[in-house]
Design a protein around this motif. Sequence first.
Motif, short mmCIF file in Angstrom:
data_model
loop_
_atom_site.label_atom_id
_atom_site.label_comp_id
_atom_site.label_asym_id
_atom_site.label_seq_id
_atom_site.Cartn_x
_atom_site.Cartn_y
_atom_site.Cartn_z
N LEU A 132 -7.52 -8.98 -7.60
CA LEU A 132 -8.28 -9.71 -8.60
C LEU A 132 -7.83 -11.17 -8.67
O LEU A 132 -6.66 -11.47 -8.49
CB LEU A 132 -8.11 -9.06 -9.98
N TYR A 170 -11.03 -7.08 -17.38
CA TYR A 170 -12.46 -6.92 -17.12
C TYR A 170 -13.12 -8.25 -16.78
O TYR A 170 -14.04 -8.30 -15.95
CB TYR A 170 -13.15 -6.25 -18.31
N ILE A 171 -12.67 -9.32 -17.41
CA ILE A 171 -13.19 -10.64 -17.06
C ILE A 171 -12.81 -11.00 -15.63
O ILE A 171 -13.63 -11.48 -14.84
CB ILE A 171 -12.67 -11.71 -18.04
N SER A 172 -11.56 -10.73 -15.27
CA SER A 172 -11.10 -10.99 -13.91
C SER A 172 -11.85 -10.13 -12.90
O SER A 172 -12.22 -10.59 -11.81
CB SER A 172 -9.60 -10.73 -13.82
N PHE A 173 -12.09 -8.88 -13.27
CA PHE A 173 -12.81 -7.96 -12.38
C PHE A 173 -14.23 -8.45 -12.10
O PHE A 173 -14.67 -8.50 -10.95
CB PHE A 173 -12.84 -6.56 -13.00
N VAL A 174 -14.95 -8.81 -13.17
CA VAL A 174 -16.32 -9.29 -13.01
C VAL A 174 -16.35 -10.60 -12.23
O VAL A 174 -17.17 -10.78 -11.32
CB VAL A 174 -16.99 -9.48 -14.39
N PHE A 175 -15.43 -11.52 -12.54
CA PHE A 175 -15.39 -12.81 -11.86
C PHE A 175 -15.09 -12.63 -10.37
O PHE A 175 -15.75 -13.25 -9.52
CB PHE A 175 -14.32 -13.70 -12.49
N THR A 176 -14.12 -11.77 -10.04
CA THR A 176 -13.78 -11.53 -8.64
C THR A 176 -14.95 -10.91 -7.89
O THR A 176 -15.27 -11.30 -6.76
CB THR A 176 -12.56 -10.59 -8.54
N THR A 177 -15.63 -9.96 -8.53
CA THR A 177 -16.80 -9.33 -7.92
C THR A 177 -17.89 -10.35 -7.62
O THR A 177 -18.48 -10.35 -6.53
CB THR A 177 -17.37 -8.23 -8.83
N LEU A 178 -18.15 -11.23 -8.57
CA LEU A 178 -19.17 -12.27 -8.37
C LEU A 178 -18.77 -13.22 -7.24
O LEU A 178 -19.63 -13.65 -6.46
CB LEU A 178 -19.38 -13.05 -9.66
#
Length: 236
Positions: free
Chosen positions: A2, A19-27
């Motif tokens: 992440l 969760y913010i890091s997870f979504v940002f990394t995915t994007l």
Amino acid sequence: LLINDLGIGEINDLLNFYYISFVFTTLCVIYLIQSFNIIDGLNGLCLLTSIIVFVSVSIIAFKLNDFDTLYFTVFFISILLGVLVFNFPFGKIFIGDSGAYIIGLLVSLSVLTLYKNNSQLSPYVIAQVLIYPSYELLRSYLRRLFTKSSRVFRPDTLHLHSILYKLNRANFSYNSQTINSITSSKIVCFQIINAYYLTLFYDNEKIIVFGIIVFVIIYEIFYYSISKTLKKLNIF
């Protein structure tokens, strides 16, 4: 794997939340996958770009004694070279959209691994490693947004490699396959210079940021001069 450090304190505070890091990394991974699809328009361009990225990552990993990342990147360099000999310059086989997507994913994994294994490495190093495909996608989106808002998500032939191909066709009397390879080679040479600069100064954040700015300026000058010439020729 992440992303939680962008070199900006306020944003880093947000990225400390899982969760913010997870979504940002995915994007970011999705963005990079699409960026490699965007540049897959000429023989060898996507493959050579990914190989340059992998070589840059492997050199930095070697200098940092990060052998896990080094082995990972060398492994994929070997695979991609096996495909490249058939793809460039003669275009005997193509990687297609699925090939471009999986290359973008593997590049994402390599830079994320380098980033996570080496906390002393500036996040701007990753930005410069990926500057060509990433900036091409960002610029394409902004160009469509501000010039043809109804076609933001539609393909066009106004990418750097597309207009350079048109210019080369106007200037040279070679067949389309040769023009294709010449165009790829010019853009790849630009990237090799960027990669050489990066591997020399990867441990100096200020110089890396300067390199990113210079890359963008040169890109814009190059794009403007090509488009201006094509307009004079009534091709643009």
